[in-house]
Scaffold this motif. Structure first.
Motif, short mmCIF file in Angstrom:
data_model
loop_
_atom_site.label_atom_id
_atom_site.label_comp_id
_atom_site.label_asym_id
_atom_site.label_seq_id
_atom_site.Cartn_x
_atom_site.Cartn_y
_atom_site.Cartn_z
N LEU A 48 17.97 52.94 23.87
CA LEU A 48 16.65 53.37 24.33
C LEU A 48 16.55 53.20 25.84
CD1 LEU A 48 14.43 51.89 21.47
CD2 LEU A 48 15.00 54.30 21.85
N ASP A 49 17.23 54.07 26.54
CA ASP A 49 17.28 54.03 27.99
C ASP A 49 17.52 55.45 28.49
OD1 ASP A 49 17.71 53.48 30.71
OD2 ASP A 49 18.80 51.63 30.28
N SER A 50 16.73 55.89 29.46
CA SER A 50 16.88 57.26 29.97
C SER A 50 17.68 57.32 31.26
CB SER A 50 15.49 57.88 30.20
OG SER A 50 14.74 57.09 31.11
N SER B 197 23.48 56.15 33.97
CA SER B 197 24.48 55.14 34.30
C SER B 197 24.27 53.88 33.49
CB SER B 197 24.44 54.82 35.79
OG SER B 197 24.78 55.95 36.56
N ARG B 198 23.02 53.46 33.40
CA ARG B 198 22.72 52.21 32.68
C ARG B 198 22.94 52.38 31.18
NH1 ARG B 198 17.64 51.07 34.92
NH2 ARG B 198 16.70 52.26 33.21
N ALA B 199 22.48 53.50 30.64
CA ALA B 199 22.63 53.74 29.20
C ALA B 199 24.10 53.82 28.81
CB ALA B 199 21.90 55.02 28.81
N ARG B 200 24.88 54.55 29.59
CA ARG B 200 26.31 54.66 29.26
C ARG B 200 27.03 53.34 29.42
NH1 ARG B 200 26.59 60.30 32.43
NH2 ARG B 200 26.43 61.75 30.66
N ALA B 201 26.63 52.54 30.38
CA ALA B 201 27.26 51.23 30.56
C ALA B 201 27.00 50.34 29.35
CB ALA B 201 26.75 50.57 31.83
N THR B 202 25.76 50.35 28.86
CA THR B 202 25.42 49.58 27.67
C THR B 202 26.23 50.07 26.47
OG1 THR B 202 23.17 49.16 28.46
CG2 THR B 202 23.55 48.96 26.09
N ALA B 203 26.30 51.38 26.32
CA ALA B 203 27.03 51.97 25.20
C ALA B 203 28.52 51.66 25.29
CB ALA B 203 26.80 53.48 25.17
N ARG B 204 29.08 51.82 26.48
CA ARG B 204 30.52 51.63 26.66
C ARG B 204 30.93 50.19 26.38
NH1 ARG B 204 30.83 54.49 30.87
NH2 ARG B 204 31.76 56.32 29.87
N ALA B 205 30.12 49.24 26.81
CA ALA B 205 30.43 47.83 26.56
C ALA B 205 30.49 47.53 25.07
CB ALA B 205 29.39 46.94 27.25
N TYR B 206 29.64 48.20 24.30
CA TYR B 206 29.61 47.96 22.86
C TYR B 206 30.71 48.73 22.13
CZ TYR B 206 27.55 47.12 18.27
OH TYR B 206 27.33 46.70 16.97
N LEU B 207 31.00 49.93 22.60
CA LEU B 207 32.01 50.76 21.94
C LEU B 207 33.42 50.23 22.11
CD1 LEU B 207 32.50 53.44 20.38
CD2 LEU B 207 32.78 54.55 22.61
N ALA B 208 33.66 49.48 23.18
CA ALA B 208 35.02 49.06 23.53
C ALA B 208 35.74 48.39 22.36
CB ALA B 208 35.00 48.15 24.74
N MET B 209 35.04 47.53 21.62
CA MET B 209 35.71 46.81 20.54
C MET B 209 36.14 47.74 19.41
SD MET B 209 32.51 44.81 18.75
CE MET B 209 30.98 45.65 18.35
N GLU C 155 21.75 47.33 22.46
CA GLU C 155 21.15 46.77 23.67
C GLU C 155 22.18 45.88 24.35
OE1 GLU C 155 16.51 46.55 22.09
OE2 GLU C 155 17.73 44.72 22.09
N ASP C 156 21.87 45.44 25.55
CA ASP C 156 22.78 44.55 26.26
C ASP C 156 22.93 43.22 25.52
OD1 ASP C 156 23.32 46.37 28.31
OD2 ASP C 156 21.59 45.73 29.47
N ASP C 157 21.84 42.74 24.92
CA ASP C 157 21.87 41.51 24.14
C ASP C 157 21.83 41.88 22.67
OD1 ASP C 157 21.59 39.06 22.94
OD2 ASP C 157 19.70 38.52 23.93
N MET C 158 22.98 41.77 22.01
CA MET C 158 23.07 42.14 20.60
C MET C 158 22.95 40.94 19.67
SD MET C 158 23.24 45.43 20.37
CE MET C 158 23.89 45.77 18.73
N THR C 159 22.46 39.82 20.18
CA THR C 159 22.31 38.64 19.35
C THR C 159 20.90 38.54 18.76
OG1 THR C 159 21.63 37.23 21.22
CG2 THR C 159 23.99 37.38 20.73
#
Length: 290
Positions: free
Chosen positions: A191-193, A196-208, A271-275
């Motif tokens: 939930l980010d428009s 750069s920020r949205a893709r960074a959040t997504a990329r960090a999560y997709l990496a695993m 989200e950046d914090d997935m806990t």
């Protein structure tokens, strides 16, 4: 379509949430998880899908805290839970809360399972054991990506719950499954428009996930390249497997799955914090889906 599958389709509705956080066994968070499940029901979600190798025991507290929403495992690993135990867990919940629990099964991934071998044959054997234990096929679904597992989802289960897929995969899966089976893909939302920020959040999560060959093979089969699945994922891949942007853009991305043949879409908020439980995000998502 058999009666159990038809009932399941009606019960889960068009939208659900997919969450690892809801399957937590931390006793300190039990009250908040129960409250969150009750709110999801009030918001109109039809199902809550529990990630992280979940089981009936993880679903039970959420079912007990609600009156309607379906809770499913997405997935229960067939390597870590005996079929007899899975059948018993289902039976217990079916007696106390009929129609509220669906057993989602998967073969997991070679890098995560010691002694991983012949996943398709092992799944067939597992379903045979469930049958012998008296668990009907209409109450289980499979995490299917490829043709053979999709066929098994159609023939030996109520349908499929593919993870980390695109509308193109959904269209192919629907053709394979036919009209009768449930098709309920998972889809990730940021939930980010800001691009750069949205893709960074997504990329960090997709990496695993890009370390797991089941997913990378499926992406390649869908027409992505080795470059797309390298380095945390190309923008092209990120934009295909995540929805981000303004409300109308996100709604259109979700609608694309239904247009491709999905009965239900299990939405995972990233989200950046997935806990923590993304309760405000679930509220925002429910509002844009109405």
């Amino acid at each position: 379509m058999n009666e159990a599958t038809a009932s399941l389709k009606e019960s889960v509705g068009r939208y659900g949430v997919w969450s690892v956080q809801l399957r937590s066994e931390d006793p300190e968070g039990a009250t908040e998880r129960a409250e969150a499940a009750a709110e999801l029901e009030q918001l109109g979600y039809g199902a809550a899908w529990l990630g992280g190798n979940s089981a009936a025991g993880n679903a039970a507290p959420l079912i007990q805290a609600t009156s309607r929403i379906v809770v499913g495992t997405s997935i229960q690993s067939i390597w870590e839970h005996k079929a007899s135990e899975a059948a018993a867990g289902f039976a217990e919940l079916e007696v106390s809360h009929p129609g509220r629990f669906v057993l989602g099964l998967g073969v997991s991934h070679g890098p995560r399972v010691e002694g991983y071998r012949r996943p398709y044959s092992t799944m067939v054997g597992y379903l045979d054991e469930l049958d012998r234990a008296g668990m009907r096929s209409g109450h289980r679904v499979l995490a299917a990506l490829g043709p053979k597992m999709l066929d098994l989802s159609r023939d030996r289960a109520a349908g499929a719950i593919p993870y980390l897929v695109t509308p193109e995969h959904t269209a192919q899966a629907r053709e394979r499954l036919g009209d009768g089976a449930l098709l309920a893909p998972e889809f990730k939302v940021v939930l980010d428009s800001d691009p750069s920020r949205a893709r960074a959040t997504a990329r960090a999560y997709l990496a695993m996930y890009l370390k797991l060959p089941n997913y990378t093979k499926n992406f390649l089969n869908l027409g992505f390249t080795e470059d797309d699945v390298a380095g945390g994922g190309s923008d092209r891949l990120i934009d295909a497997v995540f929805a981000w942007g303004d409300e109308s853009t996100i709604r259109a991305r979700v609608d694309a799955f239904h247009e491709a043949g999905a009965d239900h879409v299990a939405l995972q908020l990233v989200e950046d914090d997935m806990t923590r439980l993304p309760r405000e995000g679930w509220r925002r998502l429910a509002a844009l889906l109405t």
